[in-house]
Design a protein around this motif. Structure first.
Motif, mmCIF file in Angstrom:
data_model
loop_
_atom_site.group_PDB
_atom_site.id
_atom_site.type_symbol
_atom_site.label_atom_id
_atom_site.label_comp_id
_atom_site.label_asym_id
_atom_site.label_seq_id
_atom_site.Cartn_x
_atom_site.Cartn_y
_atom_site.Cartn_z
ATOM 1 N N PRO A 111 0.545 2.111 -14.270
ATOM 2 C CA PRO A 111 -0.161 1.675 -13.057
ATOM 3 C C PRO A 111 -0.989 0.401 -13.220
ATOM 4 O O PRO A 111 -1.633 -0.035 -12.284
ATOM 5 C CB PRO A 111 -1.071 2.861 -12.759
ATOM 6 C CG PRO A 111 -1.394 3.390 -14.117
ATOM 7 C CD PRO A 111 -0.161 3.207 -14.946
ATOM 8 N N ARG A 112 -0.974 -0.177 -14.429
ATOM 9 C CA ARG A 112 -1.727 -1.415 -14.613
ATOM 10 C C ARG A 112 -1.195 -2.518 -13.692
ATOM 11 O O ARG A 112 -1.960 -3.326 -13.165
ATOM 12 C CB ARG A 112 -1.637 -1.848 -16.082
ATOM 13 C CG ARG A 112 -2.425 -3.089 -16.460
ATOM 14 C CD ARG A 112 -3.922 -2.834 -16.387
ATOM 15 N NE ARG A 112 -4.319 -1.834 -17.375
ATOM 16 C CZ ARG A 112 -4.719 -2.130 -18.612
ATOM 17 N NH1 ARG A 112 -4.744 -3.383 -19.017
ATOM 18 N NH2 ARG A 112 -5.076 -1.170 -19.444
ATOM 19 N N CYS A 113 0.118 -2.545 -13.534
ATOM 20 C CA CYS A 113 0.753 -3.507 -12.624
ATOM 21 C C CYS A 113 1.514 -2.744 -11.543
ATOM 22 O O CYS A 113 2.340 -1.887 -11.855
ATOM 23 C CB CYS A 113 1.712 -4.411 -13.401
ATOM 24 S SG CYS A 113 2.643 -5.555 -12.355
ATOM 25 N N LYS A 114 1.246 -3.043 -10.305
ATOM 26 C CA LYS A 114 1.866 -2.332 -9.183
ATOM 27 C C LYS A 114 2.908 -3.165 -8.448
ATOM 28 O O LYS A 114 3.242 -2.891 -7.298
ATOM 29 C CB LYS A 114 0.787 -1.854 -8.208
ATOM 30 C CG LYS A 114 -0.159 -0.813 -8.810
ATOM 31 C CD LYS A 114 -1.181 -0.343 -7.803
ATOM 32 C CE LYS A 114 -2.010 0.819 -8.355
ATOM 33 N NZ LYS A 114 -2.781 0.457 -9.544
ATOM 34 N N GLN A 115 3.433 -4.175 -9.117
ATOM 35 C CA GLN A 115 4.455 -5.034 -8.512
ATOM 36 C C GLN A 115 5.726 -4.228 -8.237
ATOM 37 O O GLN A 115 6.188 -3.468 -9.088
ATOM 38 C CB GLN A 115 4.795 -6.194 -9.440
ATOM 39 C CG GLN A 115 5.909 -7.105 -8.953
ATOM 40 C CD GLN A 115 5.490 -7.933 -7.762
ATOM 41 O OE1 GLN A 115 4.521 -8.685 -7.832
ATOM 42 N NE2 GLN A 115 6.219 -7.824 -6.677
ATOM 43 N N THR A 116 6.275 -4.368 -7.034
ATOM 44 C CA THR A 116 7.528 -3.704 -6.680
ATOM 45 C C THR A 116 8.433 -4.664 -5.914
ATOM 46 O O THR A 116 7.967 -5.622 -5.301
ATOM 47 C CB THR A 116 7.293 -2.451 -5.808
ATOM 48 O OG1 THR A 116 6.608 -2.832 -4.599
ATOM 49 C CG2 THR A 116 6.471 -1.410 -6.545
#
Length: 236
Positions: free
Chosen positions: A224-229
């Motif tokens: 969850p540190r990066c939430k890029q999708t």
């Protein structure tokens, strides 16, 4: 015009983007295992859809956005330009400065937009024009496997920007000498060329399924540190 080694732009891109991205630090062994697992996820049947002997519109549409940038840089290097690559202020991509032979100063600024079902509009052209102004470069190129809106075409004509759409790019790549065209194709298709790269972390993303509707999407390995999708064009 002297041909250049098409592996060079990828090395330049890798160094520039690693310096800019600053990904979340994993233990080295765990990160390597994760990357190996991601590479294995590209199935043989998925890769078999693409002809490894010639450029096709489908390949250009499906290339990872990072690989598309690398391929464009390699193409211009093959034409005899030296490339000066810097992280772009927009969207995690890069600005590719083209230097004529014998010059260390870029005279043309290139930006690349991956395929989208919608035509590339004037917003992308304005972003390129702003980057040209900031860099003090008078000429620009915007390359995409997609097409452009008429408004974008009109803007580009007034702002010294050359537009390369999917049909034009396919013709340029296919029109290279046979050996050179094949080398560029092999460069584009090496490794995992389909899974998108996270713009923030610079690593390959994982194909997941949403709990709301079961839609497939690409998520960053550092969640969850990066939430890029990415939802668009995620292959099943």
């Amino acid at each position: 015009m002297q041909k250049n080694d098409t592996s060079r732009p990828r090395q330049l891109l890798t160094r520039a983007l690693r310096a800019a991205a600053g990904p979340f630090s994993w233990p080295g062994a765990a990160l390597e295992r994760a990357r190996a697992s991601l590479r294995e996820r590209t199935s043989t049947s998925e890769r078999a859809r693409f002809d490894a002997r010639k450029w096709t519109p489908e390949l250009l549409k499906r290339l990872d956005w990072r690989r598309f940038e690398e391929t464009c840089a390699a193409y211009f290097e093959a034409l005899g330009f030296a490339t000066h690559i810097t992280p772009s202020r927009v969207g995690g991509g890069v600005d590719i400065g083209l230097c004529a032979q014998g010059s260390a100063t870029p005279s043309i600024l290139v930006q690349c937009k991956p395929w989208d079902a919608y035509r590339v509009g004037i917003k992308s052209l304005r972003e390129l024009r702003a980057a040209m102004t900031a860099a003090g470069i008078a000429e620009g190129v915007l390359a995409t496997p997609s097409r452009f809106t008429q408004e974008a075409i009109n803007f580009a004509a007034k702002e010294h920007i050359d537009l390369i759409d999917g049909a034009s790019l396919l013709a340029k790549l296919s029109g290279q000498p046979a050996e050179q065209a094949l080398a560029l194709l092999k460069f584009a298709m090496q490794g995992d060329f389909l899974s998108p790269t996270c713009p923030g972390c610079g690593i390959k993303m994982v194909l997941r399924t949403s709990t709301d509707g079961g839609r497939k999407y690409w998520g960053c390995l550092n969640y969850p540190r990066c939430k890029q999708t990415f939802f668009a064009n995620a292959p099943a």
